[in-house]
Write a protein that holds these residues in place. Structure first.
Motif, mmCIF file in Angstrom:
data_model
loop_
_atom_site.group_PDB
_atom_site.id
_atom_site.type_symbol
_atom_site.label_atom_id
_atom_site.label_comp_id
_atom_site.label_asym_id
_atom_site.label_seq_id
_atom_site.Cartn_x
_atom_site.Cartn_y
_atom_site.Cartn_z
ATOM 1 N N ALA A 34 27.068 5.558 7.656
ATOM 2 C CA ALA A 34 26.051 6.166 8.523
ATOM 3 C C ALA A 34 24.674 6.079 7.877
ATOM 4 C CB ALA A 34 26.396 7.620 8.814
ATOM 5 N N THR A 35 23.662 5.818 8.689
ATOM 6 C CA THR A 35 22.304 5.648 8.165
ATOM 7 C C THR A 35 21.316 6.426 9.035
ATOM 8 O OG1 THR A 35 20.715 4.001 7.386
ATOM 9 C CG2 THR A 35 21.779 3.574 9.496
ATOM 10 N N GLY A 36 20.045 6.423 8.631
ATOM 11 C CA GLY A 36 19.032 7.155 9.383
ATOM 12 C C GLY A 36 19.263 8.648 9.367
ATOM 13 N N LEU A 37 19.843 9.170 8.281
ATOM 14 C CA LEU A 37 20.242 10.580 8.219
ATOM 15 C C LEU A 37 19.052 11.486 7.902
ATOM 16 C CD1 LEU A 37 23.481 10.031 6.107
ATOM 17 C CD2 LEU A 37 23.359 10.425 8.583
ATOM 18 N N GLU A 38 19.135 12.711 8.373
ATOM 19 C CA GLU A 38 18.181 13.752 8.008
ATOM 20 C C GLU A 38 18.947 14.825 7.245
ATOM 21 O OE1 GLU A 38 15.235 17.185 9.889
ATOM 22 O OE2 GLU A 38 15.848 15.494 11.128
ATOM 23 N N THR A 39 18.528 15.105 6.004
ATOM 24 C CA THR A 39 19.231 16.092 5.198
ATOM 25 C C THR A 39 18.423 17.378 5.088
ATOM 26 O OG1 THR A 39 18.290 15.202 3.144
ATOM 27 C CG2 THR A 39 20.428 14.337 3.850
ATOM 28 N N VAL A 40 19.139 18.475 5.012
ATOM 29 C CA VAL A 40 18.544 19.784 4.741
ATOM 30 C C VAL A 40 19.259 20.292 3.499
ATOM 31 C CG1 VAL A 40 18.091 22.101 5.605
ATOM 32 C CG2 VAL A 40 18.184 20.172 7.211
ATOM 33 N N THR A 41 18.555 20.324 2.389
ATOM 34 C CA THR A 41 19.194 20.597 1.106
ATOM 35 C C THR A 41 18.140 20.986 0.091
ATOM 36 O OG1 THR A 41 20.553 19.588 -0.640
ATOM 37 C CG2 THR A 41 19.053 18.126 0.552
ATOM 38 N N ASN A 42 18.533 21.734 -0.924
ATOM 39 C CA ASN A 42 17.567 22.117 -1.943
ATOM 40 C C ASN A 42 16.919 20.907 -2.590
ATOM 41 O OD1 ASN A 42 16.323 24.054 -3.932
ATOM 42 N ND2 ASN A 42 17.553 22.824 -5.335
ATOM 43 N N ASN A 43 17.719 19.891 -2.915
ATOM 44 C CA ASN A 43 17.205 18.681 -3.558
ATOM 45 C C ASN A 43 18.110 17.508 -3.198
ATOM 46 O OD1 ASN A 43 19.050 20.238 -5.538
ATOM 47 N ND2 ASN A 43 19.057 18.161 -6.358
ATOM 48 N N LEU A 44 17.644 16.303 -3.449
ATOM 49 C CA LEU A 44 18.430 15.103 -3.124
ATOM 50 C C LEU A 44 19.161 14.558 -4.344
ATOM 51 C CD1 LEU A 44 16.217 13.089 -0.597
ATOM 52 C CD2 LEU A 44 18.260 14.437 -0.155
ATOM 53 N N GLY A 45 19.755 15.452 -5.108
ATOM 54 C CA GLY A 45 20.533 15.032 -6.253
ATOM 55 C C GLY A 45 19.664 14.387 -7.317
ATOM 56 N N THR A 46 20.300 13.617 -8.170
ATOM 57 C CA THR A 46 19.588 12.854 -9.191
ATOM 58 C C THR A 46 19.896 11.382 -8.975
ATOM 59 O OG1 THR A 46 21.441 13.125 -10.725
ATOM 60 C CG2 THR A 46 19.663 14.738 -10.860
ATOM 61 N N ASP A 47 19.250 10.524 -9.741
ATOM 62 C CA ASP A 47 19.495 9.093 -9.602
ATOM 63 C C ASP A 47 20.967 8.788 -9.874
ATOM 64 O OD1 ASP A 47 16.723 7.880 -9.197
ATOM 65 O OD2 ASP A 47 16.401 9.146 -10.941
ATOM 66 N N GLY A 48 21.659 8.289 -8.843
ATOM 67 C CA GLY A 48 23.052 7.906 -9.003
ATOM 68 C C GLY A 48 24.060 9.019 -8.854
ATOM 69 N N PHE A 49 23.626 10.220 -8.474
ATOM 70 C CA PHE A 49 24.566 11.337 -8.331
ATOM 71 C C PHE A 49 24.251 12.127 -7.070
ATOM 72 C CE2 PHE A 49 25.784 15.766 -8.852
ATOM 73 C CZ PHE A 49 27.124 15.647 -9.193
ATOM 74 N N GLY A 50 25.311 12.604 -6.412
ATOM 75 C CA GLY A 50 25.151 13.432 -5.221
ATOM 76 C C GLY A 50 24.425 12.692 -4.117
ATOM 77 N N LEU A 51 23.501 13.370 -3.468
ATOM 78 C CA LEU A 51 22.748 12.738 -2.391
ATOM 79 C C LEU A 51 21.874 11.596 -2.891
ATOM 80 C CD1 LEU A 51 21.731 15.865 -0.282
ATOM 81 C CD2 LEU A 51 23.234 14.006 0.439
#
Length: 249
Positions: free
Chosen positions: A44-61
Protein backbone atom coordinates in the motif's frame (compact mmCIF):
# COMPACT_ATOMS: atom_id res chain seq x y z
CA UNK A 1 -16.19 -12.37 19.23
CA UNK A 2 -12.93 -14.15 18.36
CA UNK A 3 -10.93 -11.41 16.66
CA UNK A 4 -7.69 -13.34 16.17
CA UNK A 5 -6.17 -13.27 12.68
CA UNK A 6 -3.55 -15.97 11.94
CA UNK A 7 -0.87 -13.74 10.44
CA UNK A 8 0.14 -10.09 10.25
CA UNK A 9 -0.03 -10.30 6.46
CA UNK A 10 -3.70 -11.31 6.58
CA UNK A 11 -4.46 -8.62 9.16
CA UNK A 12 -3.24 -5.77 6.92
CA UNK A 13 -4.17 -7.27 3.55
CA UNK A 14 -7.13 -4.95 2.92
CA UNK A 15 -5.41 -1.63 3.77
CA UNK A 16 -5.74 0.31 0.49
CA UNK A 17 -3.60 2.94 -1.14
CA UNK A 18 -4.22 6.35 0.40
CA UNK A 19 -5.46 4.99 3.74
CA UNK A 20 -4.96 6.95 6.96
CA UNK A 21 -3.25 5.11 9.82
CA UNK A 22 -2.94 5.89 13.52
CA UNK A 23 0.21 4.13 14.68
CA UNK A 24 1.33 3.54 18.26
CA UNK A 25 4.86 3.79 19.58
CA UNK A 26 7.28 6.36 20.91
CA UNK A 27 10.78 6.28 19.48
CA UNK A 28 11.64 2.57 19.43
CA UNK A 29 9.23 1.52 22.19
CA UNK A 30 5.77 0.04 21.67
CA UNK A 31 6.12 0.08 17.89
CA UNK A 32 3.92 -2.42 15.95
CA UNK A 33 6.97 -3.67 14.02
CA UNK A 34 5.38 -6.85 12.63
CA UNK A 35 2.32 -5.06 11.28
CA UNK A 36 4.46 -2.34 9.70
CA UNK A 37 6.71 -4.98 8.09
CA UNK A 38 3.65 -6.81 6.76
CA UNK A 39 2.22 -3.57 5.36
CA UNK A 40 5.54 -2.86 3.68
CA UNK A 41 5.38 -6.23 1.94
CA UNK A 42 1.69 -5.72 1.11
CA UNK A 43 2.55 -2.66 -0.98
CA UNK A 44 0.00 0.00 0.00
CA UNK A 45 1.23 3.49 -0.87
CA UNK A 46 0.13 7.12 -0.57
CA UNK A 47 -0.48 6.57 3.15
CA UNK A 48 -1.22 9.24 5.74
CA UNK A 49 0.12 8.44 9.21
CA UNK A 50 -0.88 9.87 12.57
CA UNK A 51 1.91 9.04 15.00
CA UNK A 52 4.30 10.65 17.44
CA UNK A 53 7.23 10.09 15.06
CA UNK A 54 8.09 8.16 11.89
CA UNK A 55 10.52 5.79 13.54
CA UNK A 56 14.21 5.94 12.77
CA UNK A 57 16.16 5.17 9.61
CA UNK A 58 15.45 1.52 8.84
CA UNK A 59 13.15 0.86 11.80
CA UNK A 60 9.41 1.06 12.37
CA UNK A 61 7.62 3.53 10.14
CA UNK A 62 11.04 4.54 8.84
CA UNK A 63 10.84 1.43 6.64
CA UNK A 64 7.67 2.67 4.93
CA UNK A 65 9.07 6.18 4.71
CA UNK A 66 12.26 5.02 2.98
CA UNK A 67 10.12 3.26 0.35
CA UNK A 68 8.19 6.50 -0.29
CA UNK A 69 4.96 4.89 0.83
CA UNK A 70 3.97 7.73 3.20
CA UNK A 71 2.49 10.83 1.58
CA UNK A 72 1.60 12.81 4.68
CA UNK A 73 2.06 12.58 8.44
CA UNK A 74 0.60 14.26 11.50
CA UNK A 75 3.38 14.03 14.08
CA UNK A 76 4.99 15.84 16.99
CA UNK A 77 8.62 14.66 16.87
CA UNK A 78 10.68 14.61 13.69
CA UNK A 79 14.23 14.00 14.96
CA UNK A 80 16.44 10.88 14.69
CA UNK A 81 15.42 10.23 11.09
CA UNK A 82 17.63 11.68 8.36
CA UNK A 83 15.39 10.40 5.56
CA UNK A 84 12.42 12.16 7.16
CA UNK A 85 14.32 15.46 7.11
CA UNK A 86 15.46 14.92 3.52
CA UNK A 87 11.97 14.12 2.20
CA UNK A 88 10.37 16.99 4.11
CA UNK A 89 12.85 19.61 2.88
CA UNK A 90 12.74 18.19 -0.65
CA UNK A 91 8.97 18.58 -0.83
CA UNK A 92 8.34 14.82 -0.96
CA UNK A 93 6.51 14.59 2.38
CA UNK A 94 3.74 16.70 3.88
CA UNK A 95 4.08 17.21 7.63
CA UNK A 96 1.50 18.58 10.06
CA UNK A 97 3.42 19.35 13.24
CA UNK A 98 1.27 19.08 16.38
CA UNK A 99 2.19 19.53 20.06
CA UNK A 100 2.68 16.10 21.60
CA UNK A 101 -0.08 16.32 24.18
CA UNK A 102 -2.48 17.78 21.63
CA UNK A 103 -1.72 14.91 19.25
CA UNK A 104 -2.51 12.31 21.89
CA UNK A 105 -5.71 14.13 22.85
CA UNK A 106 -6.79 14.54 19.20
CA UNK A 107 -6.66 10.76 18.79
CA UNK A 108 -8.31 10.08 22.15
CA UNK A 109 -11.07 12.58 21.36
CA UNK A 110 -11.67 10.93 18.00
CA UNK A 111 -12.20 7.60 19.72
CA UNK A 112 -14.53 9.19 22.26
CA UNK A 113 -16.69 10.86 19.62
CA UNK A 114 -15.60 14.39 20.58
CA UNK A 115 -15.19 16.46 17.39
CA UNK A 116 -12.88 19.16 18.81
CA UNK A 117 -11.50 20.62 22.04
CA UNK A 118 -9.74 23.76 23.31
CA UNK A 119 -6.21 23.67 24.73
CA UNK A 120 -3.63 26.28 25.80
CA UNK A 121 -0.84 24.40 23.98
CA UNK A 122 0.31 26.42 20.98
CA UNK A 123 -1.36 29.72 21.89
CA UNK A 124 0.81 32.63 20.75
CA UNK A 125 2.71 30.49 18.23
CA UNK A 126 2.28 29.48 14.60
CA UNK A 127 0.42 26.41 15.84
CA UNK A 128 -2.47 28.82 16.45
CA UNK A 129 -1.80 31.65 14.01
CA UNK A 130 -0.81 29.43 11.08
CA UNK A 131 2.14 29.59 8.76
CA UNK A 132 3.96 26.40 9.76
CA UNK A 133 5.45 24.77 6.63
CA UNK A 134 3.53 21.60 5.82
CA UNK A 135 5.16 21.00 2.47
CA UNK A 136 8.13 22.60 0.70
CA UNK A 137 8.44 22.95 -3.05
CA UNK A 138 11.91 21.42 -3.23
CA UNK A 139 13.56 24.81 -3.71
CA UNK A 140 13.35 25.98 -0.12
CA UNK A 141 10.04 27.78 -0.54
CA UNK A 142 6.86 26.85 1.35
CA UNK A 143 4.30 25.24 -0.94
CA UNK A 144 1.66 24.50 1.73
CA UNK A 145 1.43 26.28 5.10
CA UNK A 146 -0.77 25.51 8.08
CA UNK A 147 -3.96 27.59 8.33
CA UNK A 148 -4.85 29.65 11.41
CA UNK A 149 -6.96 27.91 14.05
CA UNK A 150 -9.90 29.23 16.01
CA UNK A 151 -9.00 30.72 19.39
CA UNK A 152 -11.37 31.48 22.23
CA UNK A 153 -11.11 32.94 25.71
CA UNK A 154 -12.38 31.08 28.77
CA UNK A 155 -12.19 32.71 32.20
CA UNK A 156 -9.64 35.19 30.96
CA UNK A 157 -7.35 32.58 29.37
CA UNK A 158 -6.91 32.09 25.63
CA UNK A 159 -7.17 28.61 24.16
CA UNK A 160 -6.79 27.24 20.64
CA UNK A 161 -9.19 24.75 19.09
CA UNK A 162 -7.84 21.39 17.91
CA UNK A 163 -9.87 19.00 15.76
CA UNK A 164 -10.18 15.36 16.74
CA UNK A 165 -8.61 12.66 14.59
CA UNK A 166 -10.27 9.50 13.32
CA UNK A 167 -8.32 7.29 10.91
CA UNK A 168 -9.23 4.47 8.55
CA UNK A 169 -6.99 2.01 10.42
CA UNK A 170 -4.84 1.87 13.54
CA UNK A 171 -1.78 -0.30 14.14
CA UNK A 172 -0.79 -0.89 17.78
CA UNK A 173 1.51 -3.10 19.84
CA UNK A 174 0.41 -4.57 23.18
CA UNK A 175 2.16 -6.76 25.73
CA UNK A 176 -0.93 -8.91 26.28
CA UNK A 177 -4.30 -9.29 24.62
CA UNK A 178 -7.21 -11.72 24.59
CA UNK A 179 -9.33 -13.03 21.74
CA UNK A 180 -11.94 -10.34 22.34
CA UNK A 181 -9.39 -7.57 21.74
CA UNK A 182 -8.86 -6.39 25.30
CA UNK A 183 -5.28 -5.08 25.51
CA UNK A 184 -2.66 -4.50 28.20
CA UNK A 185 0.48 -2.46 27.52
CA UNK A 186 3.68 -2.88 29.51
CA UNK A 187 5.56 0.02 31.08
CA UNK A 188 6.68 2.62 28.51
CA UNK A 189 4.92 0.63 25.77
CA UNK A 190 1.83 2.38 27.10
CA UNK A 191 2.62 5.54 25.18
CA UNK A 192 0.68 6.47 22.05
CA UNK A 193 -0.83 3.00 21.67
CA UNK A 194 -4.04 3.64 23.70
CA UNK A 195 -5.07 6.83 21.84
CA UNK A 196 -4.04 5.34 18.49
CA UNK A 197 -6.17 2.26 19.18
CA UNK A 198 -9.13 4.50 19.97
CA UNK A 199 -8.73 6.60 16.82
CA UNK A 200 -8.87 3.82 14.23
CA UNK A 201 -12.11 2.76 12.59
CA UNK A 202 -10.43 -0.63 12.17
CA UNK A 203 -7.81 -1.23 14.84
CA UNK A 204 -5.28 -4.04 14.40
CA UNK A 205 -3.30 -5.08 17.48
CA UNK A 206 -0.18 -7.21 17.55
CA UNK A 207 0.20 -8.83 20.98
CA UNK A 208 3.19 -10.54 22.58
CA UNK A 209 1.05 -12.79 24.76
CA UNK A 210 -2.34 -14.04 23.54
CA UNK A 211 -4.65 -15.26 26.31
CA UNK A 212 -8.21 -16.49 26.54
CA UNK A 213 -11.13 -14.20 27.44
CA UNK A 214 -11.42 -13.81 31.20
CA UNK A 215 -7.68 -14.23 31.87
CA UNK A 216 -7.14 -10.46 31.97
CA UNK A 217 -8.56 -8.78 35.06
CA UNK A 218 -10.97 -6.06 33.85
CA UNK A 219 -9.16 -3.58 36.11
CA UNK A 220 -5.94 -4.23 34.19
CA UNK A 221 -7.35 -3.52 30.72
CA UNK A 222 -5.85 -0.42 29.09
CA UNK A 223 -7.70 -0.64 25.76
CA UNK A 224 -11.12 -2.35 25.86
CA UNK A 225 -11.96 -4.76 23.06
CA UNK A 226 -14.68 -2.49 21.68
CA UNK A 227 -11.87 -0.43 20.12
CA UNK A 228 -10.12 -3.43 18.54
CA UNK A 229 -11.25 -5.36 15.46
CA UNK A 230 -8.25 -7.64 14.77
CA UNK A 231 -5.66 -9.32 16.99
CA UNK A 232 -2.44 -10.98 15.82
CA UNK A 233 -0.16 -13.02 18.08
CA UNK A 234 3.43 -11.82 17.50
CA UNK A 235 5.83 -13.30 20.09
CA UNK A 236 8.82 -11.01 20.54
CA UNK A 237 12.14 -12.55 19.51
CA UNK A 238 15.62 -11.09 19.72
CA UNK A 239 16.92 -7.86 21.20
CA UNK A 240 15.14 -4.55 21.06
CA UNK A 241 17.09 -1.80 19.27
CA UNK A 242 18.58 1.03 21.31
CA UNK A 243 18.00 4.53 20.00
CA UNK A 244 21.09 6.06 21.58
CA UNK A 245 23.73 3.87 23.16
CA UNK A 246 25.98 5.53 25.73
CA UNK A 247 28.69 3.89 27.82
CA UNK A 248 31.03 5.04 30.54
CA UNK A 249 34.63 5.77 29.57
Amino acid sequence: MDKVIPTAAEAVADIPNGASLAVGGFGLVGVPEALIAALHLQGATGLETVTNNLGTDGFGLGVLLASHRIRRTISSYVGQNKEFARQYLAGELEVELTPQGSLAERMRAGGAGIPAFFTPAGVGTQVASGGLPRRYDGNGEVAIASPPKESREFDGVTYVMERAIVTDYALVHAWKGDRHGNLVYRKSGRNFNPPAAAAGRITIAEVEHLVEPGEIDPDDVHTPGIHVQRVVHIPVAGDKPIEKRTVRK
